[in-house]
Scaffold this motif. Structure first.
Motif, PDB file in Angstrom:
ATOM      1  N   ALA A 209      -4.072   2.531  -5.975  1.00  0.00           N
ATOM      2  CA  ALA A 209      -3.687   3.148  -7.247  1.00  0.00           C
ATOM      3  C   ALA A 209      -2.295   2.654  -7.616  1.00  0.00           C
ATOM      4  CB  ALA A 209      -3.690   4.677  -7.117  1.00  0.00           C
ATOM      5  N   LYS A 210      -2.035   2.548  -8.929  1.00  0.00           N
ATOM      6  CA  LYS A 210      -0.776   1.983  -9.367  1.00  0.00           C
ATOM      7  C   LYS A 210       0.396   2.833  -8.925  1.00  0.00           C
ATOM      8  CE  LYS A 210       1.687   0.557 -13.566  1.00  0.00           C
ATOM      9  NZ  LYS A 210       1.607   0.431 -15.038  1.00  0.00           N
ATOM     10  N   ASN A 211       0.200   4.147  -8.992  1.00  0.00           N
ATOM     11  CA  ASN A 211       1.326   5.029  -8.756  1.00  0.00           C
ATOM     12  C   ASN A 211       1.181   5.910  -7.512  1.00  0.00           C
ATOM     13  OD1 ASN A 211       2.703   4.186 -11.151  1.00  0.00           O
ATOM     14  ND2 ASN A 211       1.238   5.430 -12.324  1.00  0.00           N
ATOM     15  N   TYR A 212       0.201   5.615  -6.661  1.00  0.00           N
ATOM     16  CA  TYR A 212      -0.028   6.487  -5.515  1.00  0.00           C
ATOM     17  C   TYR A 212      -0.239   5.681  -4.250  1.00  0.00           C
ATOM     18  CZ  TYR A 212      -0.724  10.116  -9.003  1.00  0.00           C
ATOM     19  OH  TYR A 212      -0.558  10.985 -10.036  1.00  0.00           O
ATOM     20  N   GLU A 213       0.221   6.289  -3.172  1.00  0.00           N
ATOM     21  CA  GLU A 213      -0.048   5.765  -1.841  1.00  0.00           C
ATOM     22  C   GLU A 213      -1.192   6.612  -1.261  1.00  0.00           C
ATOM     23  OE1 GLU A 213       0.500   3.218   1.318  1.00  0.00           O
ATOM     24  OE2 GLU A 213       1.719   3.239  -0.496  1.00  0.00           O
ATOM     25  N   LEU A 214      -2.357   6.004  -0.990  1.00  0.00           N
ATOM     26  CA  LEU A 214      -3.539   6.751  -0.543  1.00  0.00           C
ATOM     27  C   LEU A 214      -3.540   6.929   0.967  1.00  0.00           C
ATOM     28  CD1 LEU A 214      -6.357   5.107  -2.709  1.00  0.00           C
ATOM     29  CD2 LEU A 214      -4.983   7.113  -3.215  1.00  0.00           C
TER      30      LEU A 214
END
Length: 209
Positions: free
Chosen positions: A1-6
């Protein structure tokens, strides 16, 4: 995701038993025979299965034995546990015991002309379970058209009328042979003078009826 660390955590998929109903299939056999191998019919099997994989096989029972009379008997199944199915019920089935075939044949007999007919006997083929004529509700009757004055020849002996709870009857004819009687024909002694005509010969009969 562009704005998240999964980050990931596993979940659990629980596969529950599928519902399954069953019934014991109706069966039929002849009196005196052993019970057949009873079969169960299922509703709700998956994945093309024809029978479930059993953890515990169901027990199939009936109170009918080879000695049981003709009639209908309940067949039950209990105690089955399937690996992948929730066996909700097993509907009882029915065992139908049908009559055994019994052949009745009139025994051949004979008598002389102008005698009373003898007492006719029947020969049986097909008894089971140690049964005999005593199990009949109505005895078969053997009859013939021959009477006291019937001519010497062969007459059929016909059988009919038998009834029994556990047997179905088929009949075969016998034969009554009316035989010729012996008839003694004699002549008295005669005498004549040489060169005379023979006397009229008289015949005497012994044995007419």
């Amino acid at each position: 995701a562009k704005n998240y660390e999964l980050s990931y955590e596993p979940g659990t998929l629980t596969i529950t038993k599928a519902p399954l109903t069953a019934r014991v299939m109706n069966a039929e056999r002849t009196y005196g025979e052993p019970n057949p191998s009873f079969q169960i019919e299922y509703t709700g099997l998956k994945n093309g299965e024809s029978v479930p994989i059993w953890t515990t096989q169901p027990t199939i029972t009936t109170n009918a034995t080879s000695q049981s009379n003709v009639g209908d008997y309940i067949v039950t199944a209990e105690g089955g546990v399937a690996r992948d199915y929730d066996l909700q019920s097993i509907v009882p089935g029915r065992l139908t015991v049908t009559k055994a075939p019994l052949q009745v044949r009139a025994e051949n007999a004979q008598r002389f002309y102008y005698e009373e007919n003898p007492a006719f006997r029947c020969i049986y083929s097909g008894f089971v379970n140690g049964d005999s004529e005593s199990s009949f509700t109505q005895q078969p009757i053997a009859t013939t058209s021959a009477t006291l004055t019937s001519q010497a020849r062969v007459y059929p002996i016909k059988v009919s009328g038998g009834e029994a709870q556990n047997y179905s009857f088929t009949y075969a004819d016998g034969e009554l042979t009316v035989m010729k009687r012996s008839l003694m024909v004699t002549s008295p002694d005669y005498e004549r003078v040489y060169n005379e005509e023979n006397p009229e010969i008289q015949l005497n009969y012994t044995g007419f009826v």
